[in-house]
Design a protein around this motif. Sequence first.
Motif, PDB file in Angstrom:
ATOM      1  N   MET A  65     -16.029 107.036  66.543  1.00 60.11           N
ATOM      2  CA  MET A  65     -15.369 108.324  66.474  1.00 60.11           C
ATOM      3  C   MET A  65     -13.807 108.221  66.868  1.00 60.11           C
ATOM      4  O   MET A  65     -12.995 109.384  66.565  1.00 60.11           O
ATOM      5  CB  MET A  65     -15.924 109.485  67.389  1.00 60.11           C
ATOM      6  CG  MET A  65     -17.088 110.083  67.131  1.00 60.11           C
ATOM      7  SD  MET A  65     -17.337 110.916  65.268  1.00 60.11           S
ATOM      8  CE  MET A  65     -16.712 112.382  65.882  1.00 60.11           C
ATOM      9  N   GLN A  74     -11.528 106.384  65.666  1.00 64.82           N
ATOM     10  CA  GLN A  74     -10.505 106.355  64.556  1.00 64.82           C
ATOM     11  C   GLN A  74     -10.254 107.811  63.989  1.00 64.82           C
ATOM     12  O   GLN A  74      -9.426 108.227  63.242  1.00 64.82           O
ATOM     13  CB  GLN A  74     -11.069 105.424  63.469  1.00 64.82           C
ATOM     14  CG  GLN A  74     -12.408 105.591  62.812  1.00 64.82           C
ATOM     15  CD  GLN A  74     -12.742 104.659  62.131  1.00 64.82           C
ATOM     16  OE1 GLN A  74     -12.127 104.071  61.171  1.00 64.82           O
ATOM     17  NE2 GLN A  74     -14.037 104.715  62.057  1.00 64.82           N
ATOM     18  N   PHE A  75     -11.020 108.883  64.280  1.00 67.29           N
ATOM     19  CA  PHE A  75     -11.030 110.076  63.804  1.00 67.29           C
ATOM     20  C   PHE A  75     -10.046 111.154  64.692  1.00 67.29           C
ATOM     21  O   PHE A  75      -9.477 111.836  64.041  1.00 67.29           O
ATOM     22  CB  PHE A  75     -12.326 111.184  63.733  1.00 67.29           C
ATOM     23  CG  PHE A  75     -13.446 110.335  62.745  1.00 67.29           C
ATOM     24  CD1 PHE A  75     -13.152 109.507  62.147  1.00 67.29           C
ATOM     25  CD2 PHE A  75     -14.789 110.800  62.957  1.00 67.29           C
ATOM     26  CE1 PHE A  75     -14.221 108.793  61.331  1.00 67.29           C
ATOM     27  CE2 PHE A  75     -15.782 110.385  62.256  1.00 67.29           C
ATOM     28  CZ  PHE A  75     -15.615 109.340  61.349  1.00 67.29           C
ATOM     29  N   LYS A  76      -9.682 110.728  65.659  1.00 69.82           N
ATOM     30  CA  LYS A  76      -8.726 111.430  66.673  1.00 69.82           C
ATOM     31  C   LYS A  76      -7.658 111.992  66.010  1.00 69.82           C
ATOM     32  O   LYS A  76      -7.118 113.084  66.246  1.00 69.82           O
ATOM     33  CB  LYS A  76      -8.665 110.750  67.923  1.00 69.82           C
ATOM     34  CG  LYS A  76      -9.770 110.866  68.989  1.00 69.82           C
ATOM     35  CD  LYS A  76      -9.564 110.301  70.438  1.00 69.82           C
ATOM     36  CE  LYS A  76     -10.752 110.700  71.344  1.00 69.82           C
ATOM     37  NZ  LYS A  76     -10.715 109.937  72.461  1.00 69.82           N
ATOM     38  N   ILE A  86      -6.871 112.211  63.005  1.00 70.07           N
ATOM     39  CA  ILE A  86      -7.372 113.212  61.784  1.00 70.07           C
ATOM     40  C   ILE A  86      -7.383 114.707  62.164  1.00 70.07           C
ATOM     41  O   ILE A  86      -6.962 115.364  61.704  1.00 70.07           O
ATOM     42  CB  ILE A  86      -8.512 112.615  60.923  1.00 70.07           C
ATOM     43  CG1 ILE A  86      -8.221 111.318  60.754  1.00 70.07           C
ATOM     44  CG2 ILE A  86      -8.860 113.391  59.816  1.00 70.07           C
ATOM     45  CD1 ILE A  86      -7.676 110.776  59.233  1.00 70.07           C
ATOM     46  N   LYS A  87      -8.085 114.492  63.420  1.00 66.01           N
ATOM     47  CA  LYS A  87      -8.359 116.027  63.775  1.00 66.01           C
ATOM     48  C   LYS A  87      -7.239 116.888  64.139  1.00 66.01           C
ATOM     49  O   LYS A  87      -7.377 118.218  63.839  1.00 66.01           O
ATOM     50  CB  LYS A  87      -9.263 115.838  65.212  1.00 66.01           C
ATOM     51  CG  LYS A  87      -9.976 117.064  65.816  1.00 66.01           C
ATOM     52  CD  LYS A  87     -10.840 116.688  66.952  1.00 66.01           C
ATOM     53  CE  LYS A  87     -11.754 117.828  67.265  1.00 66.01           C
ATOM     54  NZ  LYS A  87     -12.642 117.415  68.382  1.00 66.01           N
ATOM     55  N   ASN A 129      -4.207 116.220  62.952  1.00 61.62           N
ATOM     56  CA  ASN A 129      -3.297 116.268  61.556  1.00 61.62           C
ATOM     57  C   ASN A 129      -3.764 115.609  60.578  1.00 61.62           C
ATOM     58  O   ASN A 129      -3.870 114.511  60.288  1.00 61.62           O
ATOM     59  CB  ASN A 129      -1.887 115.560  61.914  1.00 61.62           C
ATOM     60  CG  ASN A 129      -1.154 115.509  60.959  1.00 61.62           C
ATOM     61  OD1 ASN A 129      -1.076 116.486  59.907  1.00 61.62           O
ATOM     62  ND2 ASN A 129       0.002 114.597  60.898  1.00 61.62           N
ATOM     63  N   SER A 130      -4.612 116.398  59.707  1.00 61.48           N
ATOM     64  CA  SER A 130      -5.290 116.038  58.615  1.00 61.48           C
ATOM     65  C   SER A 130      -4.579 115.800  57.241  1.00 61.48           C
ATOM     66  O   SER A 130      -5.007 115.359  56.166  1.00 61.48           O
ATOM     67  CB  SER A 130      -6.628 116.992  58.512  1.00 61.48           C
ATOM     68  OG  SER A 130      -6.190 118.190  58.153  1.00 61.48           O
ATOM     69  N   GLY A 131      -3.380 116.185  57.380  1.00 64.51           N
ATOM     70  CA  GLY A 131      -2.405 115.966  56.335  1.00 64.51           C
ATOM     71  C   GLY A 131      -2.167 117.293  55.457  1.00 64.51           C
ATOM     72  O   GLY A 131      -1.489 117.318  54.542  1.00 64.51           O
ATOM     73  N   PHE A 132      -2.934 118.086  55.849  1.00 60.27           N
ATOM     74  CA  PHE A 132      -2.754 119.816  55.301  1.00 60.27           C
ATOM     75  C   PHE A 132      -1.788 120.303  55.666  1.00 60.27           C
ATOM     76  O   PHE A 132      -1.489 120.660  56.918  1.00 60.27           O
ATOM     77  CB  PHE A 132      -4.085 120.516  55.206  1.00 60.27           C
ATOM     78  CG  PHE A 132      -5.358 119.840  54.624  1.00 60.27           C
ATOM     79  CD1 PHE A 132      -5.336 119.467  52.917  1.00 60.27           C
ATOM     80  CD2 PHE A 132      -6.547 119.412  55.325  1.00 60.27           C
ATOM     81  CE1 PHE A 132      -6.451 119.066  52.508  1.00 60.27           C
ATOM     82  CE2 PHE A 132      -7.607 118.998  54.618  1.00 60.27           C
ATOM     83  CZ  PHE A 132      -7.556 118.933  53.346  1.00 60.27           C
ATOM     84  N   LYS A 133      -0.715 121.009  54.971  1.00 54.93           N
ATOM     85  CA  LYS A 133       0.187 121.892  55.328  1.00 54.93           C
ATOM     86  C   LYS A 133       0.031 123.375  54.651  1.00 54.93           C
ATOM     87  O   LYS A 133      -0.489 123.310  53.602  1.00 54.93           O
ATOM     88  CB  LYS A 133       1.600 121.259  54.808  1.00 54.93           C
ATOM     89  CG  LYS A 133       1.698 119.604  55.507  1.00 54.93           C
ATOM     90  CD  LYS A 133       2.289 119.737  56.706  1.00 54.93           C
ATOM     91  CE  LYS A 133       2.541 118.471  57.243  1.00 54.93           C
ATOM     92  NZ  LYS A 133       1.367 118.220  58.480  1.00 54.93           N
ATOM     93  N   VAL A 134       0.974 124.040  55.198  1.00 56.21           N
ATOM     94  CA  VAL A 134       0.982 125.509  54.520  1.00 56.21           C
ATOM     95  C   VAL A 134       2.380 126.001  54.353  1.00 56.21           C
ATOM     96  O   VAL A 134       3.197 125.452  55.014  1.00 56.21           O
ATOM     97  CB  VAL A 134       0.307 126.844  55.334  1.00 56.21           C
ATOM     98  CG1 VAL A 134      -1.256 126.602  55.234  1.00 56.21           C
ATOM     99  CG2 VAL A 134       0.795 126.554  56.799  1.00 56.21           C
ATOM    100  N   PRO A 135       2.769 126.600  53.154  1.00 54.54           N
ATOM    101  CA  PRO A 135       4.145 126.959  53.025  1.00 54.54           C
ATOM    102  C   PRO A 135       4.578 127.926  54.411  1.00 54.54           C
ATOM    103  O   PRO A 135       3.840 128.211  54.962  1.00 54.54           O
ATOM    104  CB  PRO A 135       3.964 127.967  51.957  1.00 54.54           C
ATOM    105  CG  PRO A 135       2.562 127.969  51.140  1.00 54.54           C
ATOM    106  CD  PRO A 135       1.751 127.160  52.261  1.00 54.54           C
ATOM    107  N   TYR A 164       3.698 131.478  55.713  1.00 55.41           N
ATOM    108  CA  TYR A 164       2.451 131.799  55.081  1.00 55.41           C
ATOM    109  C   TYR A 164       1.771 132.758  55.835  1.00 55.41           C
ATOM    110  O   TYR A 164       1.289 133.762  55.270  1.00 55.41           O
ATOM    111  CB  TYR A 164       1.875 130.614  54.351  1.00 55.41           C
ATOM    112  CG  TYR A 164       0.395 131.010  54.107  1.00 55.41           C
ATOM    113  CD1 TYR A 164       0.494 131.557  52.888  1.00 55.41           C
ATOM    114  CD2 TYR A 164      -0.698 130.916  54.734  1.00 55.41           C
ATOM    115  CE1 TYR A 164      -0.905 131.995  52.331  1.00 55.41           C
ATOM    116  CE2 TYR A 164      -2.064 131.033  54.212  1.00 55.41           C
ATOM    117  CZ  TYR A 164      -1.909 131.666  52.737  1.00 55.41           C
ATOM    118  OH  TYR A 164      -3.203 132.159  52.272  1.00 55.41           O
TER     119      TYR A 164
END
Lengths: 180, 133
Positions: free
Chosen positions: B1, B3-5, B7-8, B10-16, B19
């Motif tokens: 687990m 290597q998941f830290k 990601i938790k 900052n999973s790469g998803f952004k919002v305008p 928003y």
Amino acid sequence: MSNLSDLEIYELYKIDKDKSFNLLVSKYQEKLYWHIRKIVITHHNADDVLQNTFLKVWKAFPNFKNESSLYTWLYRIATNEALTFLKSDKTKNNISYSNTETKVINLLESDVYFEGNDFEKKFQQALSTLPEKQKLVFNMKYFDEMKYEQISEILKTSVGGLKASYHHAVNKIKDYLNNN
Amino acid sequence: MEQFKNIKDNSGFKVPENYFNEFPKKIEEIIANVKPDKPKKLQLKAYYSIAAVFVSIIVVATVLIKNYTKEPTQLENQTLAYLECNIYDVSDEILYDVTIESESLETKTNNNIELDVLAEEITEEEIIYNYNN
């Protein structure tokens, strides 16, 4: 963000529907958005599903019995809406399970609101290989840091079953990341 | 687990931008334009039905009151007069018939009694004759 408790928001609904609903949206929009976004991947789709979710909440709020917590009720609606969206999307675009990984990569690359690196893309690919239920359990446990009891209420599954699902999901993701 | 830290957080998803500030306004507008729910539609139907029944009652009541308070026309008066005369004729006829019937009944009854008496006399005579022979 609203400082009122769920019960206070629920009680306020009897006096001022609009104000109570606005507080509900402010309090939960972000949590529900990220929950939905991890299921439907793109911002555009997440925005659509979030709107549908709150529209359903608005219509169903007068019938909410306060037997389950408002938080789990909202999550259940959001989850159902997201899964319904995925189903209709699969039917529309005729996507089979064998090409879901490609589909995820296409979605991530076409989404201007995804700025992840290669590892993050791979991680999303690994998630897309999981069965629907395992993916949901993993997202709720790992990203949303929910308790098994809460997930159990939302997904109507036993805590034991959820623990097994999460365990399988973690192993599958590890395997995928090690082999790719 | 381990290597998941990353990601938790900052999973790469952004919002305008903004928003989450604008979303509540957007949902408020959507809800304002939502068509009325089924119960509301049913409520409207119920109101229209009640109004229709109320109007019908008023119309019927008006017609009845008008008919009740109206003076009879000349033709109606004549018809009534004619009907009244007919009623007297018919009752006379009935009285006449009843009288005839009772008279004939009385005559029939008297005749029967005389015959019976005659029959009785014959029988006595016959008895005497039979006895003597």
